[in-house]
Design an enzyme around this catalytic site. Sequence first.
Site, PDB file in Angstrom:
ATOM      1  N   ASP A 406     -24.369  78.926  42.707  1.00 38.73           N
ATOM      2  CA  ASP A 406     -23.273  79.631  42.030  1.00 38.73           C
ATOM      3  C   ASP A 406     -22.493  78.626  41.180  1.00 38.73           C
ATOM      4  OD1 ASP A 406     -21.527  81.702  41.398  1.00 38.73           O
ATOM      5  OD2 ASP A 406     -20.265  81.348  43.158  1.00 38.73           O
ATOM      6  N   GLU A 409     -22.597  77.410  35.593  1.00 38.70           N
ATOM      7  CA  GLU A 409     -22.597  77.528  34.105  1.00 38.70           C
ATOM      8  C   GLU A 409     -22.447  76.173  33.449  1.00 38.70           C
ATOM      9  OE1 GLU A 409     -20.725  79.418  36.208  1.00 38.70           O
ATOM     10  OE2 GLU A 409     -22.221  81.015  36.160  1.00 38.70           O
ATOM     11  N   ASP A 483     -19.975  88.443  38.857  1.00 40.15           N
ATOM     12  CA  ASP A 483     -18.824  89.112  39.464  1.00 40.15           C
ATOM     13  C   ASP A 483     -18.500  90.450  38.808  1.00 40.15           C
ATOM     14  OD1 ASP A 483     -18.717  86.982  41.118  1.00 40.15           O
ATOM     15  OD2 ASP A 483     -17.076  85.976  40.083  1.00 40.15           O
TER      16      ASP A 483
HETATM   17  C1  GLC Z   1     -17.976  83.351  42.498  1.00 40.01           C
HETATM   18  C2  GLC Z   1     -19.292  84.083  42.740  1.00 40.01           C
HETATM   19  C3  GLC Z   1     -19.161  85.010  43.920  1.00 40.01           C
HETATM   20  C4  GLC Z   1     -18.734  84.187  45.137  1.00 40.01           C
HETATM   21  C5  GLC Z   1     -17.437  83.438  44.851  1.00 40.01           C
HETATM   22  C6  GLC Z   1     -17.062  82.499  45.976  1.00 40.01           C
HETATM   23  O1  GLC Z   1     -16.998  84.247  42.121  1.00 40.01           O
HETATM   24  O2  GLC Z   1     -19.722  84.754  41.613  1.00 40.01           O
HETATM   25  O3  GLC Z   1     -20.353  85.683  44.168  1.00 40.01           O
HETATM   26  O4  GLC Z   1     -18.593  85.015  46.237  1.00 40.01           O
HETATM   27  O5  GLC Z   1     -17.582  82.680  43.675  1.00 40.01           O
HETATM   28  O6  GLC Z   1     -18.033  81.558  46.209  1.00 40.01           O
END
Ligand code: GLC
Length: 805
Positions: A406, A409, A483
């Site tokens: 995650d 980017e 998200d």
């Molecule tokens: C970001 C991710 C989400 C995750 C959060 C905390 O917003 O896209 O899926 O739960 O971070 O790690």
Amino acid sequence: MLTSEEILPDKPGDAKETAIYGTIGAVVRIDEMNGDTIVRGENANVLFRFVRDDIVRVKLFFGDVPDTAVTPAIVEGDRPGIQTTVEEKDGQIVISSGQLRAEIGTRPFSLRVLNANGVVLMDEQSIAWDGKTQVAFSAAKSAESHFYGLGEKTGFLDKNGERYEMWNSDVYEPHVQDTDALYQSIPFLIHFEYGKPAYGLLLDNPGRTTFDMRSREDRYTVSTQAGELDLYVLGGPSLKDVVMRLTDLTGKPYMPPLWSIGYQQSRYSYMNQEEVLDIARTFRAKQIPCDVIYVDIHYMDEYRVFTWDEKRFPKPLAMIAELKEMGFELVPIVDPGVKKDPKYPVYVEGVKNGYFCRKLEGDIFIGKVWPGFSTFPDFTEDSVAEWWGDHHRFYIKQGIRGIWNDMNEPSVFNESKTMDLDVVHSNNGKPKTHGEWHNLYGFLMSKATFEGMRRNMDGERPFVLTRAGYAGIQRYATVWTGDNRSFWEHMAMSIPMVLNLGMSGIAFAGPDVGGFSHHASGELVARWTQMGAYIPFFRNHSAIDTTRQEPWRFGEQVEAICRNYIGERYRLLPYLYSLFYEAHRSGLPIVRSLVMEYPEDRNVYNVCDQFLLGESLLIAPVYRPGVVSRAVYLPEGVWYDERSGERFEGGKHVLADAPLESMPVFAKAGAIVPRQALRQSTGEASNGELSVIVHTGGGERTSGRFVQYEDDGRTYAFESGAYRVREWRFEETEEELKLACGLAHDGLADDAAQAIVLEFLHVAAKPREVASVGGAVVEWAYDSDKRVLRATVRLENAFELVIRL
Ligand code: GLC
């Protein structure tokens, strides 16, 4: 979001066409260089390289010698002796392979790409630049043009009339139609027009690029902001061919472990080990099938990757072992930010070895993310990728087989929301600024993760999930669409998003089911779970402080609906897994837009609320509250409502009942769908009950074909032949039904000659005879109420069942 005040009334109009300073000018010479053709113009040069017969690379360059290096997106491989001819005639230069022809006008330079039959694919192309950095390429479009691909974009299926940027961005909100960029950048466009061959265009530039199908009526433009223009034109003729060519060029999707195709449950965050176990036990107690539980950032010690928070998760090993015992895999989140902390070994190692991204002047780039001030590995460097990959032994040793990447980017909590653009990535001695390679950061992180996991997992298949990516990400990871919110609109938007991801080479993708942020209602979770059951990546995830979203949180009715549809996913696994293998081999998407299968049907070019699973199942989700019926468009042919068996002639809309408990699914006459008995996880021992459902034409001439794939679901043994492929063929005439099964490959140790139940649906009357050639019919029975013929047979190598009507 803008305020009214910011929409200035005296703002100049929106005619912001780029001022053009340069064009190639007249062609002055052509050179041959190792099989490439270089067209030299007055002001710039263009390299033409046939990567395959049906893919031509067109690269604009300014110096004498082109840099022919490719980005990591490309898996060009050795060029297998492509024969090209170069001719000069009538003031034109024509470079041809067997499949494509580039016609180059010389005064000034212009380019058209045609297929072998002389049909123009890409017309009236032009290349120009603005004297600074921006290079724009444009080509003709018509009122009949439709555009697909472009990866993960908001909006509808057909991208004509839209304009998007490619710049991997952490967009917590909003995901609306004027959101230019999300987490993934797949700079790939398909141009499609009724009755004409489709073609694809890959702009291999991992910096900021733009695809504009809006500003001009008769042209579309793609432009870059950094680097040279490096394009690939991919011949069709069909949309499917174009996607297969794209995945020849950027690689085929990885073959995931079977467990990752099951249902997955996540939450930001399951806060401690008891909660994780409790969730798992509840799934089993409630008999809702599930394969995976996720742990989000709270599992870590102050968000340090490769650690556990010892208070919340004092016994991870025991927890993971207990989960395995119950048939669950645990997937932890791993972000790229490494906490700046001199007592943290990963940070210390990284600093000592120069593994972190640095600014031009040499300072390590520090950005704030969850752990506070953090450093970011420079994945462009092989040694760093290897170091990072091997760190995953930490998880592997504990029994973990999948990783969730995650914030890659990369997302940084600063004004630009990402890494400084003047960071210089070492890239094994060929440095690139972050501005030039931004969109590759997440791709390279997932590549390092996938390769590290694979290297250290003793022949087992890893699963990697990623938020950010670039063209080719399908080789290493599954993509979820970031998200989203628990909005009906986001559920609806996820359909064209996943379909276009599929047409961009990314077959294994899906949204957070139920929506991530905001508060889900039971009705939304029920409807979204129904749809998710037919989408390749099937995970329910929700954010901190939102309504909890596990299937049982909304009362018995919603729970029962979720149980039923998740169960349906598990029953369909033999069909679905075969489609995953097809995707792995060919690159074709698992869920398909109707236009891929019915390109002749003008009604389907922008269908955004239906999709096909493989060729033969048509899924029509309900994506508005309070809706209990919906219009469904059925393409040509005979279709059956899967629930009622009702028969429809296609080529028109029908109104389908859709009470909350039920989502319309249609099967095409001729569909062959292998299924298995319900199980609670993919790994649960099979009770041997395998069936193949044949949707007959009910007396009409019909045919169908399905390639069924099986392997151990877990290891790479399939790469050395340990798999089984059965080819099913169905033929129906007025007199008989014939189902043939050929064993195209039999590399599994278990007995291929297993007993299997064949179910022929919509059979009007009791057949006169059921006979077999090869194999043996153990028994058969006809149910006249249901109009189903059931035959239990023992399959052998070549087997044919003949049903005389
Ligand atoms: C970001 C991710 C989400 C995750 C959060 C905390 O917003 O896209 O899926 O739960 O971070 O790690």
